[in-house]
Write a protein that holds these residues in place. Structure first.
Motif, short mmCIF file in Angstrom:
data_model
loop_
_atom_site.label_atom_id
_atom_site.label_comp_id
_atom_site.label_asym_id
_atom_site.label_seq_id
_atom_site.Cartn_x
_atom_site.Cartn_y
_atom_site.Cartn_z
N GLY A 1 0.80 -1.21 0.00
CA GLY A 1 0.00 0.00 0.00
C GLY A 1 0.83 1.27 0.00
N ARG A 2 0.14 2.40 -0.05
CA ARG A 2 0.80 3.71 -0.06
C ARG A 2 1.37 4.04 1.32
NH1 ARG A 2 -4.26 5.03 -1.38
NH2 ARG A 2 -4.30 6.63 0.25
N PRO A 3 2.30 5.00 1.37
CA PRO A 3 2.90 5.34 2.67
C PRO A 3 1.88 5.84 3.70
CG PRO A 3 4.23 6.22 0.88
CD PRO A 3 2.98 5.71 0.26
N ASP A 4 0.81 6.50 3.23
CA ASP A 4 -0.16 7.09 4.15
C ASP A 4 -1.41 6.24 4.34
OD1 ASP A 4 -0.99 7.42 1.57
OD2 ASP A 4 -1.73 9.46 1.82
N ALA A 5 -1.44 5.03 3.78
CA ALA A 5 -2.64 4.20 3.92
C ALA A 5 -2.31 2.75 3.59
CB ALA A 5 -3.76 4.70 3.00
N LEU A 6 -2.85 1.83 4.39
CA LEU A 6 -2.75 0.42 4.07
C LEU A 6 -3.74 0.07 2.96
CD1 LEU A 6 -2.63 -1.13 7.67
CD2 LEU A 6 -0.74 -0.97 6.06
N PRO A 7 -3.55 -1.06 2.28
CA PRO A 7 -4.57 -1.51 1.32
C PRO A 7 -5.95 -1.54 1.96
CG PRO A 7 -2.59 -2.84 1.10
CD PRO A 7 -2.38 -1.95 2.30
N SER A 8 -6.98 -1.30 1.18
CA SER A 8 -8.33 -1.10 1.71
C SER A 8 -8.89 -2.31 2.44
CB SER A 8 -9.28 -0.70 0.58
OG SER A 8 -9.32 -1.71 -0.42
N ASP A 9 -8.37 -3.51 2.17
CA ASP A 9 -8.89 -4.71 2.84
C ASP A 9 -7.97 -5.20 3.95
OD1 ASP A 9 -6.84 -5.51 1.23
OD2 ASP A 9 -7.93 -7.09 0.19
N TRP A 10 -6.97 -4.40 4.33
CA TRP A 10 -6.08 -4.76 5.43
C TRP A 10 -6.55 -4.12 6.72
CZ3 TRP A 10 -0.13 -4.90 4.28
CH2 TRP A 10 0.12 -5.72 3.18
N GLN A 11 -6.29 -4.80 7.83
CA GLN A 11 -6.56 -4.23 9.15
C GLN A 11 -5.43 -4.64 10.09
OE1 GLN A 11 -9.14 -2.05 10.37
NE2 GLN A 11 -7.48 -1.94 11.88
N LEU A 12 -4.78 -3.63 10.67
CA LEU A 12 -3.72 -3.86 11.64
C LEU A 12 -4.24 -3.52 13.02
CD1 LEU A 12 -0.69 -4.52 12.15
CD2 LEU A 12 -0.22 -2.08 11.83
N GLU A 13 -4.00 -4.41 13.97
CA GLU A 13 -4.38 -4.19 15.37
C GLU A 13 -3.12 -4.10 16.21
OE1 GLU A 13 -7.34 -3.53 16.03
OE2 GLU A 13 -8.60 -4.53 14.54
N GLY A 14 -3.18 -3.25 17.23
CA GLY A 14 -2.02 -3.07 18.09
C GLY A 14 -1.40 -1.70 17.86
N PRO A 15 -0.25 -1.46 18.48
CA PRO A 15 0.54 -2.39 19.28
C PRO A 15 0.07 -2.45 20.73
CG PRO A 15 1.71 -0.31 19.05
CD PRO A 15 0.43 -0.17 18.27
N TRP A 16 -0.20 -3.67 21.22
CA TRP A 16 -0.58 -3.87 22.62
C TRP A 16 0.66 -4.26 23.41
CZ3 TRP A 16 -5.09 -1.88 22.84
CH2 TRP A 16 -6.06 -2.12 21.87
N PRO A 17 1.04 -3.52 24.47
CA PRO A 17 2.11 -4.00 25.35
C PRO A 17 1.68 -5.31 26.00
CG PRO A 17 1.60 -1.68 25.76
CD PRO A 17 0.51 -2.20 24.90
#
Length: 422
Positions: free
Chosen positions: A78-94
């Protein structure tokens, strides 16, 4: 070709880390710099994407900034300012990795720690924190929401400040369940940092590199520059701890399946090393909270007011009256959602670095994790209200969609406050 994948991973710092605030630091002008904690979602997604790109075979030249190379990278992550539209990143959880109980199927648990919701108030004398209540008074008061919105606090209990710090899943469940429902566990709370992270002070000294030699050429003398002593605060993570992350979406087949669970990456000031390891299953209480197992019990009591808690920061145009994306409001049942009041922490500035261009990201102000909004559901039956709450719980409803895919704007729902009367 691409295929849907879901990866859970642990980013484990192997060195003391420093995460600087988004502003310059020059020895001599500044002599001490504190670290930012936790790691921002912007920095985290950059670390994750870079790690995936370094795992591509044949290897990519990440220093190649030609149009063709940038197009190739954008097709992968994806672009530097956005992930691909169907991606989802969760975190970072300590998280800290702990042995599971004997009767559990797993050998280990990942135990996340989160910022404490601001509707829990300091009680003093080491007692359990107090849940905020609605205060009704004929006296005037100051409020960011205005005098026509209710106050949340604990009048008469000496509790005037929101509790600060970090809590484990048990105490998060205590918070979301509502007043007088569960027991507070003191060992599951720390004020400064999660218990598996310690602060260290690292001294530094700038070197004089600009002295002119006898022949007029610049020489590196290796001597200390006058007045250039400084202290840099770093964070030391204990063994088997770090940041938990989850990534789901259609990932290109060029990215190996173990890209985020094998190898190393670099992050923070001076590019310190982190290891990417497999993540053991989350603690059962955390998984129960993620699933919203407590929501049905909340609406069955006839309750219609709830706390909406920001679990991660969010950039909001109107922090006191934020727009909520993707909320399910069944029109046939006449359910209406009203934001009654807000408990918001000091805004924090988040920037970053664009590896693709070598430029800095613009600094933006974010509502911090732990901020809360008191929402009221008007109309509808219990089932309709539960559907609305589930569309708010463990969802990225705050901020813009592009940043939500980075992990920003995640919310949980908890029981609303009791009415303390006048």
């Amino acid at each position: 070709m691409s295929s849907f994948r879901r990866a859970s991973f642990l980013v484990r710092p192997v060195e003391a880390m420093h995460f600087g605030p988004p502003r310059s630091f020059t020895a001599g002008e500044s002599h001490h710099r504190k670290t930012v904690f936790p790691l921002s979602s912007t920095t985290f997604q950059g670390l994750v994407r870079t790690k995936m790109l370094t795992a591509v075979s044949p290897p990519l030249d990440l220093n190649d900034r030609s149009p063709a190379a940038r197009t190739r990278i954008e097709k992968l992550v994806g672009r530097p300012d956005a992930l691909p539209s169907d991606w989802q990143l969760e975190g970072p959880w300590p998280v800290a990795i702990k042995p599971a109980d004997e009767w559990e199927e797993e050998d280990e648990w990942s135990v996340p720690w989160v910022t404490i919701p601001r509707f829990l108030f300091e009680s003093g004398s080491g007692r359990a924190p107090l849940h905020a209540r609605i205060i009704r008074s004929t006296h005037p008061w100051l409020s960011d929401k205005g005098a026509d919105h209710p106050l949340a606090g604990r009048a008469g209990d000496g509790a005037v400040h929101s509790l600060k710090g970090w809590i484990d899943p048990h105490n998060l469940e205590f918070a979301l369940a509502g007043e007088e429902q569960l027991a507070w566990q003191p060992q599951g709370y720390t004020r400064e940092l999660p218990p598996f992270i310690e602060r260290e002070q690292h001294p530094g000294l700038a070197i004089n590199r600009g002295r002119s030699g006898e022949n007029g050429n610049s020489e590196d003398t290796g001597t200390a520059a006058p007045g250039m002593l400084y202290l840099l605060e770093r964070l030391r993570f204990r063994w088997r701890s770090g940041f938990a992350g989850e990534l789901s979406g259609l990932l290109p087949d060029e990215i190996p399946a173990d890209a985020l669970t094998n190898g190393v990456g670099v992050v923070g000031r001076q590019s310190r090393f982190v290891a990417f390891d497999p993540l053991p299953p989350f603690h059962p209480v955390w998984r129960r909270l993620q699933a919203g197992a407590h929501l049905k019990a909340l609406v069955r009591t006839g309750r219609r007011s709830f706390w909406l808690v920001a679990m991660t920061p969010a950039a909001l145009g109107s922090p006191q009256q934020p727009e909520l994306r993707g909320v399910f409001l069944p029109q046939d049942d006449g359910v209406r959602l009203v934001i009654r009041t807000a408990l918001i922490g000091p805004l924090e500035n988040i920037g970053g670095y664009l590896i693709a261009t070598g430029e800095s990201r613009p600094n933006r102000s974010y509502v911090p994790a732990g901020s809360c909004w008191l929402i009221e559901l008007q109309g509808g039956d219990e089932e309709a209200c539960e559907r609305v709450l589930r569309s708010l719980h463990n969802r990225h409803v705050l901020g813009v969609a592009e940043e939500a895919r980075f992990g920003y704007g995640l919310t949980f729902v908890g029981a609303g406050p009791l009415d303390s009367g006048r």
